[in-house]
Motif scaffolding. Structure first.
Motif, PDB file in Angstrom:
ATOM      1  N   ILE A  12       0.839  -1.196   0.000  1.00 31.09           N
ATOM      2  CA  ILE A  12       0.000   0.000   0.000  1.00 31.09           C
ATOM      3  C   ILE A  12       0.876   1.249   0.000  1.00 31.09           C
ATOM      4  CG2 ILE A  12      -1.639   1.331   1.396  1.00 31.09           C
ATOM      5  CD1 ILE A  12      -2.855  -1.489   2.152  1.00 31.09           C
ATOM      6  N   THR A  13       1.951   1.230   0.769  1.00 25.22           N
ATOM      7  CA  THR A  13       2.882   2.357   0.794  1.00 25.22           C
ATOM      8  C   THR A  13       3.516   2.558  -0.575  1.00 25.22           C
ATOM      9  OG1 THR A  13       3.341   1.996   3.129  1.00 25.22           O
ATOM     10  CG2 THR A  13       4.960   3.283   1.892  1.00 25.22           C
ATOM     11  N   TRP A  14       3.974   1.467  -1.195  1.00 27.43           N
ATOM     12  CA  TRP A  14       4.568   1.584  -2.523  1.00 27.43           C
ATOM     13  C   TRP A  14       3.520   1.998  -3.543  1.00 27.43           C
ATOM     14  CZ3 TRP A  14       9.284   2.286  -4.060  1.00 27.43           C
ATOM     15  CH2 TRP A  14      10.331   1.881  -3.239  1.00 27.43           C
ATOM     16  N   GLY A  15       2.298   1.525  -3.388  1.00 30.29           N
ATOM     17  CA  GLY A  15       1.226   1.941  -4.291  1.00 30.29           C
ATOM     18  C   GLY A  15       1.006   3.438  -4.211  1.00 30.29           C
ATOM     19  N   LEU A  36      -1.128  -6.736  -3.468  1.00 26.60           N
ATOM     20  CA  LEU A  36      -2.527  -6.312  -3.451  1.00 26.60           C
ATOM     21  C   LEU A  36      -3.448  -7.487  -3.782  1.00 26.60           C
ATOM     22  CD1 LEU A  36      -2.229  -2.787  -5.080  1.00 26.60           C
ATOM     23  CD2 LEU A  36      -2.673  -3.314  -2.672  1.00 26.60           C
ATOM     24  N   VAL A  37      -3.051  -8.316  -4.714  1.00 23.76           N
ATOM     25  CA  VAL A  37      -3.849  -9.507  -5.037  1.00 23.76           C
ATOM     26  C   VAL A  37      -3.921 -10.417  -3.817  1.00 23.76           C
ATOM     27  CG1 VAL A  37      -3.893 -11.641  -6.407  1.00 23.76           C
ATOM     28  CG2 VAL A  37      -3.472  -9.436  -7.523  1.00 23.76           C
ATOM     29  N   ALA A  51      -6.839  -3.668   0.868  1.00 25.73           N
ATOM     30  CA  ALA A  51      -6.340  -3.831  -0.502  1.00 25.73           C
ATOM     31  C   ALA A  51      -7.288  -3.173  -1.502  1.00 25.73           C
ATOM     32  CB  ALA A  51      -6.162  -5.314  -0.825  1.00 25.73           C
ATOM     33  N   ALA A  52      -8.583  -3.357  -1.324  1.00 29.81           N
ATOM     34  CA  ALA A  52      -9.555  -2.751  -2.249  1.00 29.81           C
ATOM     35  C   ALA A  52      -9.496  -1.227  -2.183  1.00 29.81           C
ATOM     36  CB  ALA A  52     -10.967  -3.246  -1.941  1.00 29.81           C
ATOM     37  N   LEU A  69      -9.946  -8.247  -8.105  1.00 28.23           N
ATOM     38  CA  LEU A  69     -10.943  -7.280  -7.659  1.00 28.23           C
ATOM     39  C   LEU A  69     -12.350  -7.738  -8.036  1.00 28.23           C
ATOM     40  CD1 LEU A  69     -11.261  -4.477  -6.333  1.00 28.23           C
ATOM     41  CD2 LEU A  69     -11.088  -3.491  -8.619  1.00 28.23           C
ATOM     42  N   LEU A  70     -12.498  -8.304  -9.224  1.00 28.65           N
ATOM     43  CA  LEU A  70     -13.805  -8.802  -9.654  1.00 28.65           C
ATOM     44  C   LEU A  70     -14.318  -9.894  -8.727  1.00 28.65           C
ATOM     45  CD1 LEU A  70     -13.306  -8.936 -13.519  1.00 28.65           C
ATOM     46  CD2 LEU A  70     -14.610  -7.260 -12.207  1.00 28.65           C
ATOM     47  N   GLN A  71     -13.415 -10.742  -8.230  1.00 29.99           N
ATOM     48  CA  GLN A  71     -13.826 -11.805  -7.311  1.00 29.99           C
ATOM     49  C   GLN A  71     -14.311 -11.234  -5.984  1.00 29.99           C
ATOM     50  OE1 GLN A  71     -10.376 -14.338  -7.199  1.00 29.99           O
ATOM     51  NE2 GLN A  71     -11.045 -15.501  -8.980  1.00 29.99           N
TER      52      GLN A  71
END
Length: 134
Positions: A12-15, A36-37, A51-52, A69-71
């Motif tokens: 999340i930090t790198w994102g 994230l996955v 994550a979402a 994300l779809l799942q």
């Protein structure tokens, strides 16, 4: 706010760093996507939610992240589904590849807040696709 695993927090930090325009080397982006996955696939609702939310803050996501994300759109936790529905906007003009799946999950969603988030994301995907055509 984020309470997930150490690796998820790092992703999340790198994102956030990538979102800010730095730290964007391809290998780092692959690592962030993988974390994230894994966050979306966690047994813990808080990690799936974190994550979402992080994905929703990113300007674009990989196909691997989009598929995960779809799942999550079928998660039992409405708060997780809400964050995932909001994150759909990050699919950008690639969202049209997933529109059939999104429409199916939208039609079965009963929570009005989640449905509203879908509608906003559908509009964002349509706008991104329109801008890509220009």
């Amino acid at each position: 706010m984020f309470c997930g695993s150490k690796n998820l927090r790092r992703a999340i930090t790198w994102g956030a760093c990538i979102l800010a325009g730095g730290c964007g080397e391809p290998q780092r982006q692959i690592e962030v996507s993988g974390e994230l996955v894994r966050g979306l696939q966690s047994d813990l609702a808080d990690e799936r939610l974190d994550a979402a939310v992080a994905i929703g803050e990113m300007p674009r996501v990989s196909d691997e992240v989009a598929a995960a994300l779809l799942q999550v759109l079928e998660d039992e936790d409405a708060e997780v589904r809400l964050a995932a529905a909001k994150a759909l906007a990050s699919l950008g003009d690639n969202g049209h590849f997933y529109i059939d799946t999104l429409q199916q999950t939208y039609e079965t969603e009963r929570d009005p807040d989640v449905r509203r988030a879908y509608e906003e994301s559908f509009a964002a995907i349509a706008a991104a696709e329109h801008d890509a055509i220009k």
